[in-house]
Enzyme design. Structure first.
Site, PDB file in Angstrom:
ATOM      1  N   GLN A 131      49.374  31.954  48.294  1.00 11.55           N
ATOM      2  CA  GLN A 131      49.507  30.709  47.536  1.00 11.55           C
ATOM      3  C   GLN A 131      50.446  29.704  48.196  1.00 11.55           C
ATOM      4  OE1 GLN A 131      50.072  33.073  43.621  1.00 11.55           O
ATOM      5  NE2 GLN A 131      48.972  31.247  42.965  1.00 11.55           N
ATOM      6  N   ARG A 159      61.320  36.390  44.143  1.00 15.49           N
ATOM      7  CA  ARG A 159      60.193  37.309  44.293  1.00 15.49           C
ATOM      8  C   ARG A 159      59.130  36.649  45.171  1.00 15.49           C
ATOM      9  NH1 ARG A 159      55.270  38.452  40.346  1.00 15.49           N
ATOM     10  NH2 ARG A 159      54.340  40.131  41.539  1.00 15.49           N
ATOM     11  N   HIS A 184      49.514  40.967  46.707  1.00 14.18           N
ATOM     12  CA  HIS A 184      49.226  39.952  45.690  1.00 14.18           C
ATOM     13  C   HIS A 184      47.870  39.321  46.027  1.00 14.18           C
ATOM     14  CE1 HIS A 184      51.297  37.226  42.538  1.00 14.18           C
ATOM     15  NE2 HIS A 184      50.051  36.814  42.621  1.00 14.18           N
ATOM     16  N   ASN A 193      50.306  43.549  42.522  1.00 12.62           N
ATOM     17  CA  ASN A 193      50.395  42.579  41.446  1.00 12.62           C
ATOM     18  C   ASN A 193      49.098  42.558  40.645  1.00 12.62           C
ATOM     19  OD1 ASN A 193      51.792  40.184  40.163  1.00 12.62           O
ATOM     20  ND2 ASN A 193      49.855  39.233  40.768  1.00 12.62           N
ATOM     21  N   GLU A 194      49.214  42.760  39.350  1.00 11.92           N
ATOM     22  CA  GLU A 194      48.107  42.580  38.411  1.00 11.92           C
ATOM     23  C   GLU A 194      46.794  43.245  38.832  1.00 11.92           C
ATOM     24  OE1 GLU A 194      47.794  38.386  37.689  1.00 11.92           O
ATOM     25  OE2 GLU A 194      49.664  38.333  36.574  1.00 11.92           O
ATOM     26  N   ASN A 213      54.048  40.606  33.618  1.00 10.19           N
ATOM     27  CA  ASN A 213      53.684  39.196  33.776  1.00 10.19           C
ATOM     28  C   ASN A 213      53.118  38.728  32.443  1.00 10.19           C
ATOM     29  OD1 ASN A 213      54.282  39.685  36.451  1.00 10.19           O
ATOM     30  ND2 ASN A 213      52.216  39.333  37.217  1.00 10.19           N
ATOM     31  N   TYR A 221      51.977  35.405  30.088  1.00 12.29           N
ATOM     32  CA  TYR A 221      51.689  33.974  30.047  1.00 12.29           C
ATOM     33  C   TYR A 221      51.325  33.447  28.677  1.00 12.29           C
ATOM     34  CZ  TYR A 221      51.922  33.563  35.101  1.00 12.29           C
ATOM     35  OH  TYR A 221      52.376  33.535  36.388  1.00 12.29           O
ATOM     36  N   GLU A 234      56.709  37.580  35.926  1.00 13.95           N
ATOM     37  CA  GLU A 234      56.088  36.245  35.943  1.00 13.95           C
ATOM     38  C   GLU A 234      56.022  35.692  34.542  1.00 13.95           C
ATOM     39  OE1 GLU A 234      52.201  35.729  37.786  1.00 13.95           O
ATOM     40  OE2 GLU A 234      52.778  37.066  39.418  1.00 13.95           O
ATOM     41  N   TRP A 275      57.443  31.654  37.027  1.00 15.38           N
ATOM     42  CA  TRP A 275      56.324  31.410  37.931  1.00 15.38           C
ATOM     43  C   TRP A 275      56.062  29.910  37.919  1.00 15.38           C
ATOM     44  CZ3 TRP A 275      54.159  34.321  41.545  1.00 15.38           C
ATOM     45  CH2 TRP A 275      53.064  33.771  42.223  1.00 15.38           C
ATOM     46  N   GLU A 317      46.513  27.471  43.464  1.00 18.85           N
ATOM     47  CA  GLU A 317      46.328  28.221  42.220  1.00 18.85           C
ATOM     48  C   GLU A 317      44.929  28.879  42.193  1.00 18.85           C
ATOM     49  OE1 GLU A 317      48.123  29.495  39.973  1.00 18.85           O
ATOM     50  OE2 GLU A 317      46.606  29.863  38.459  1.00 18.85           O
ATOM     51  N   TRP A 318      44.679  29.731  43.176  1.00 18.38           N
ATOM     52  CA  TRP A 318      43.449  30.526  43.263  1.00 18.38           C
ATOM     53  C   TRP A 318      42.207  29.656  43.027  1.00 18.38           C
ATOM     54  CZ3 TRP A 318      45.334  34.141  45.977  1.00 18.38           C
ATOM     55  CH2 TRP A 318      46.594  34.680  45.699  1.00 18.38           C
TER      56      TRP A 318
HETATM   57  C1  GBH Z   1      49.133  35.119  37.547  1.00 13.79           C
HETATM   58  O1  GBH Z   1      48.132  35.801  36.821  1.00 13.79           O
HETATM   59  C2  GBH Z   1      49.056  35.390  39.034  1.00 13.79           C
HETATM   60  O2  GBH Z   1      49.796  36.565  39.360  1.00 13.79           O
HETATM   61  C3  GBH Z   1      49.605  34.240  39.851  1.00 13.79           C
HETATM   62  O3  GBH Z   1      49.307  34.422  41.207  1.00 13.79           O
HETATM   63  C4  GBH Z   1      49.054  32.931  39.335  1.00 13.79           C
HETATM   64  O4  GBH Z   1      49.458  31.832  40.096  1.00 13.79           O
HETATM   65  C5  GBH Z   1      49.513  32.791  37.897  1.00 13.79           C
HETATM   66  O5  GBH Z   1      48.956  33.829  37.159  1.00 13.79           O
HETATM   67  C6  GBH Z   1      49.027  31.518  37.208  1.00 13.79           C
HETATM   68  O6  GBH Z   1      47.653  31.574  36.982  1.00 13.79           O
HETATM   69  O7  GBH Z   1      40.087  31.712  34.286  1.00 13.79           O
HETATM   70  O8  GBH Z   1      39.645  31.985  31.932  1.00 13.79           O
HETATM   71  O9  GBH Z   1      39.036  33.749  33.499  1.00 13.79           O
HETATM   72  C7  GBH Z   1      48.194  35.610  35.424  1.00 13.79           C
HETATM   73  C8  GBH Z   1      47.103  36.310  34.641  1.00 13.79           C
HETATM   74  C9  GBH Z   1      44.786  36.421  34.231  1.00 13.79           C
HETATM   75  C10 GBH Z   1      45.864  34.370  33.976  1.00 13.79           C
HETATM   76  C11 GBH Z   1      43.474  35.729  34.399  1.00 13.79           C
HETATM   77  C12 GBH Z   1      44.547  33.638  34.128  1.00 13.79           C
HETATM   78  C13 GBH Z   1      42.187  33.764  34.041  1.00 13.79           C
HETATM   79  C14 GBH Z   1      41.510  33.381  32.819  1.00 13.79           C
HETATM   80  N1  GBH Z   1      45.861  35.585  34.729  1.00 13.79           N
HETATM   81  N2  GBH Z   1      43.446  34.462  33.710  1.00 13.79           N
HETATM   82  S1  GBH Z   1      39.927  32.652  33.165  1.00 13.79           S
END
Ligand code: GBH
Length: 475
Positions: free
Chosen positions: A24, A81, A126, A170-171, A313, A315, A381, A425, A432-433
């Site tokens: 990232q 981290r 990650h 990670n995750e 983690n 959110y 996170e 985070w 952001e993926w």
């Molecule tokens: C984290 O995952 C990651 O570890 C980190 O790299 C990333 O930057 C951060 O989140 C912020 O996104 O798109 O509706 O399918 C957090 C867990 C699980 C949150 C999957 C987003 C996608 C939902 N993530 N989820 S969807």
């Protein structure tokens, strides 16, 4: 509730951190002998990522690390981290060939941190598997576990004299489900109902082998801690009086947090509810053969007890209701048969999935304490995103950090959860993926239009640094 004096709200050596991940932020995707990873491949295919963006350059932390270090110091973090890029260190994924330039880069990062009195927490994986290993089956192949073990041992050996906090993976939930069931993360496989379970299984095996390696060869000399970072929402039944919703909530929990936490902390095996739901669905659909959820072999090192702390983690939160299959086809959604609902009172920040629910974190922490025998917990996170137009004066995010940290204080003070640290985070706006650069989680704004990729502290960064200053003891 009565909180003791502000200054004593957190334990003495509480970790105040922020996190990033190699793909990232680093860029330098081909620099100095780095091998490609699955995210390089994924982003270079059209139509995978928002605007066909990639992490080729990202924040260029590979070259601008010293600028990142200034940000870390400006915030007053006690911990940072970050993750290692496996294919920067081992271009083909194996220890047959070590890329010394990669070793030098991470040595500099670690030495600079330690020199500034900032403790590193290092994630080994990650999301960015070396492409060379993907070509041999990646996380689907049982061989991946011992390859990961070798990589982990190499990292303990090389960096473990200075790194005392390790996250192996990670995750695993996100890698397994988004990467192999939904296909929206690398490697982009859509093999619903089967592959995610296999991938999750191999990740647990890989983690456990790495932990046992640390335990046998490094722990005595290095005295560090090793865990695996588990992402989990806080969930509650939509209708607390409805039996079906209550059962659906239990199932949902088993398929998310329980999938990884049960083997590590409770039984050494998957939650029974998860296995029976999967097997019942197989039967219903006439899927023959052994369970789609693999079993752990007695001949391999045990999984139970291979986490030295709980790495969480968090959110967001969800309400759960019964039923949400995907028709008569195999998929995880049908197996878990539980739907997610957002409470209308929860504000949404930036991305659609992120409802802002700071008190969900406190409830989840209490649940973890009660369910997993009061483990030491690091919140590895937690964060808040913005989409354009971006505001440097991001008061909503400032409020989010204040509220969240207050909830953690309550968990420490009133609920007596053994919380050792908090990592926001993320340090910098970054890749952001699947959302590319359109979603910003940083404490620092990064101007991706500017050649210098200049970093500017958001108001929320100032707020977080004030909170840290108020609570941190001289360490
Ligand atoms: C984290 O995952 C990651 O570890 C980190 O790299 C990333 O930057 C951060 O989140 C912020 O996104 O798109 O509706 O399918 C957090 C867990 C699980 C949150 C999957 C987003 C996608 C939902 N993530 N989820 S969807």
């Amino acid at each position: 509730m009565a909180l003791i004096q502000d200054a004593n709200m957190f334990p003495r050596d509480f970790a105040w951190g922020a996190g990033t991940a190699a793909y990232q932020v680093e860029g330098g995707w081909q620099a100095d002998g780095k091998g490609p990873s699955i995210w390089d491949t994924f982003c270079h295919e059209k139509g995978r990522v928002f605007g066909d963006q990639s992490g080729d350059v990202a924040c260029n932390s590979y070259e601008l690390w010293e600028r990142d270090l200034e940000c870390i110091q400006q915030l007053g973090l006690t911990h940072y981290r970050f993750s290692l890029s496996w294919s920067r260190l081992l271009p083909d994924g194996t220890t047959r060939h070590v890329n010394q330039k990669g070793v030098q880069y991470y040595n500099k990062v670690i030495n600079d941190l330690v020199g500034c009195n900032v403790s590193p927490m290092v994630t080994l994986y990650h999301f960015d598997l070396p492409q060379a290993l993907q070509d041999q089956g990646g996380w689907k192949s049982p061989c991946i576990a011992s390859l990961f073990e070798s990589y982990a041992k190499f990292c303990f050996q090389t960096f473990g004299d200075r790194v005392k906090l390790w996250i192996t993976i990670n995750e695993p939930y996100v890698c397994a489900k988004l990467g192999h069931e939904d296909g929206i993360h690398a490697p982009g496989l859509k093999e619903p109902g089967v592959t995610a379970y296999l991938v999750g299984h191999n990740m647990l095996r890989a983690h456990a082998m790495a932990w046992h390696g640390y335990n046998s060869y490094f722990r005595t000399a290095q005295r560090g801690l090793v865990s695996l970072a588990i992402n989990s929402d806080w969930i509650e039944p939509l209708n607390t009086h409805c039996e079906e919703d209550i059962a659906a909530t239990e199932r949902y929990l088993a398929f998310t947090l329980g999938w990884f936490a049960w083997p590590l902390f409770v039984t050494g095996d998957y939650p029974e509810i998860m296995r029976s739901a999967i097997d019942a669905e197989s039967k219903k659909l006439g899927y023959n053969g052994s369970s789609r959820l693999p079993s752990f072999s007695k001949d391999e090192p045990t999984i139970l007890g291979t986490a030295d702390f709980f790495a969480l983690n968090y959110y967001t939160s969800r309400k759960i209701k019964q039923g949400e299959g995907c028709g008569n086809i195999l998929c995880m959604k049908s197996d878990r048969d539980a739907g997610e609902v957002l409470d209308a009172s929860w504000p949404i920040c930036g991305v659609s999935w992120l409802a802002v629910v700071p008190d969900g974190l406190r409830k989840l922490l209490k649940y973890i304490k009660d369910t997993f025998k009061n483990p030491a917990v690091y919140i590895t996170e937690n964060g808040f995103s913005q989409v354009g137009p971006l505001q440097i004066e991001d008061d909503q995010r400032s409020k989010f950090y204040k509220d969240t940290i207050m909830e953690i204080a309550k968990a420490v003070q009133a609920d007596r959860v053994d919380i050792r640290g908090y990592f926001a985070w993320t340090l910098l706006d970054n890749f952001e993926w699947a959302d590319g650069y359109s979603v910003r989680f940083g404490l620092y704004h990064v101007d991706f239009e500017d050649e210098k990729l200049s970093r500017t502290m958001y108001q929320s960064g100032r707020e977080y640094s004030k909170i840290i200053l108020k609570h941190k003891f001289s360490q």
